[in-house]
Design a protein around this motif. Sequence first.
Motif, short mmCIF file in Angstrom:
data_model
loop_
_atom_site.label_atom_id
_atom_site.label_comp_id
_atom_site.label_asym_id
_atom_site.label_seq_id
_atom_site.Cartn_x
_atom_site.Cartn_y
_atom_site.Cartn_z
N SER A 1 -0.67 4.32 0.65
CA SER A 1 -1.20 5.17 1.44
C SER A 1 -1.36 4.96 3.03
O SER A 1 -1.69 5.60 4.03
N SER B 1 0.93 -1.03 -0.04
CA SER B 1 -0.02 0.13 -0.09
C SER B 1 1.00 1.30 -0.04
O SER B 1 1.97 1.32 0.62
N GLY C 1 -6.45 -4.09 6.99
CA GLY C 1 -6.50 -5.65 6.15
C GLY C 1 -5.49 -6.45 6.66
O GLY C 1 -5.67 -7.65 7.04
N ASP D 1 -3.31 -0.29 9.36
CA ASP D 1 -3.29 -1.56 8.29
C ASP D 1 -4.42 -2.51 8.76
O ASP D 1 -4.06 -3.74 9.17
N ASP E 1 3.40 0.39 -3.49
CA ASP E 1 3.06 -0.38 -4.63
C ASP E 1 4.31 -0.15 -5.77
O ASP E 1 4.08 0.60 -6.62
N1 LIG Z 1 -4.30 -2.39 4.31
C1 LIG Z 1 -5.57 -1.94 3.96
N2 LIG Z 1 -6.50 -2.11 5.20
C2 LIG Z 1 -7.67 -1.87 4.92
N3 LIG Z 1 -8.24 -1.18 3.93
C3 LIG Z 1 -7.38 -1.04 2.66
C4 LIG Z 1 -6.03 -1.50 2.74
N4 LIG Z 1 -5.49 -1.16 1.69
C5 LIG Z 1 -6.43 -0.58 0.87
N5 LIG Z 1 -7.59 -0.65 1.50
C6 LIG Z 1 -8.70 -0.14 0.92
O1 LIG Z 1 -9.00 -1.17 -0.23
C7 LIG Z 1 -9.85 -0.46 -1.15
C8 LIG Z 1 -9.23 -0.80 -2.35
O2 LIG Z 1 -8.24 0.43 -2.67
P1 LIG Z 1 -6.98 0.31 -3.77
O3 LIG Z 1 -7.13 -0.71 -4.82
O4 LIG Z 1 -6.58 1.66 -4.07
O5 LIG Z 1 -5.92 -0.34 -2.56
P2 LIG Z 1 -4.58 -0.66 -2.94
O6 LIG Z 1 -4.02 -0.40 -4.18
O7 LIG Z 1 -4.35 -2.12 -2.20
O8 LIG Z 1 -3.62 0.08 -1.60
P3 LIG Z 1 -3.19 1.71 -1.56
O9 LIG Z 1 -4.40 2.57 -2.25
O10 LIG Z 1 -3.38 2.09 -0.15
O11 LIG Z 1 -1.94 1.79 -2.15
C9 LIG Z 1 -9.98 1.09 -0.60
O12 LIG Z 1 -11.23 1.32 -0.13
C10 LIG Z 1 -8.72 0.94 0.39
O13 LIG Z 1 -9.07 2.18 1.25
#
Ligand SMILES: Nc1ncnc2c1ncn2[C@@H]1O[C@H](COP(=O)(O)OP(=O)(O)OP(=O)(O)O)[C@@H](O)[C@H]1O
Length: 225
Positions: A43, A41, A51, A49, A74
């Motif tokens: 962000s 991630s 997830g 975290d 990423d």
């Molecule tokens: N580690 C995490 N814990 C909880 N929710 C998450 C996590 N990573 C992403 N999300 C959520 O999952 C959803 C999918 O988002 P997205 O595809 O942009 O995530 P990602 O590419 O895995 O992570 P990021 O955008 O943080 O680089 C969004 O609602 C995001 O807030």
Amino acid sequence: MSDEHSHDDTDHEHGDHHQPGTHDHHSHDRDELGVAVLTVSSSRTLDDDAGGDRIVDAMETAGHEVTTRDLVPDDYDKVQATVQRFVDRGDVDIVITTGGTGVTPDDVTVEAIDPLLAKELPGFGELFRRRSYEEIGTMVVATRATAGVADGVPVFAIPGSENAAALGAELIVSSAGHLAGLAGRDDEHDHEDDGGHDHESDGAHGQGGEHTHDHGDDAGNHHDH
Ligand SMILES: Nc1ncnc2c1ncn2[C@@H]1O[C@H](COP(=O)(O)OP(=O)(O)OP(=O)(O)O)[C@@H](O)[C@H]1O
Ligand SMILES: Nc1nc2c(c(=O)[nH]1)N[C@H]1C(S)=C(S)[C@@H](COP(=O)(O)O)O[C@H]1N2
């Protein structure tokens, strides 16, 4: 070599199994796994975290031990190098990544892991999407969740959202002991070009610690699939 079952059809040396099952096919199942969790991630931080936390909780509740946990942005090279480093560890039986499986331009987790996989396990992604469909409907097309075996170690890549991580962890809990037992066996395959992973019996593994897959500059795919 405490395997209580005599496998007279094989000559495996891979012992130290926990409580072999009664059925021969499951005799290599492993009850307690060392689990590596990698959050991908750009962000999040490990303090934010949700997830990753869900995965850790599910694994520990199931009696497994999370032996290492990390977070990387990423970034193709960082994801690939970290997963390979986890695979090379003597205390890691399965690797779980969460995040970066989507379709935005920065989502590269699947591409980064793919060259490390000697075998793909398409059934995991199929099952994950089938179960996710019940939750989020046709939005399942937005995840490329996948799994495979890298140097004898099952690697699972699931989405980053908390719900997806919880579902992925549930599916992994119910299949990982069996998969790790089978994939880690050194009696049925030679690992041709990828050294061979002999977990537990050799903490250093066959590759001297650092990864030997020269994944190059985002070029990736030089394993034929
Ligand atoms: N580690 C995490 N814990 C909880 N929710 C998450 C996590 N990573 C992403 N999300 C959520 O999952 C959803 C999918 O988002 P997205 O595809 O942009 O995530 P990602 O590419 O895995 O992570 P990021 O955008 O943080 O680089 C969004 O609602 C995001 O807030
Ligand atoms: N079961 C389940 N699958 C899911 C989700 C979810 O909440 N539950 N989130 C979806 C969303 S919003 C995205 S963008 C993709 C990819 O997520 P990732 O980029 O975090 O890996 O997974 C999808 N798969």
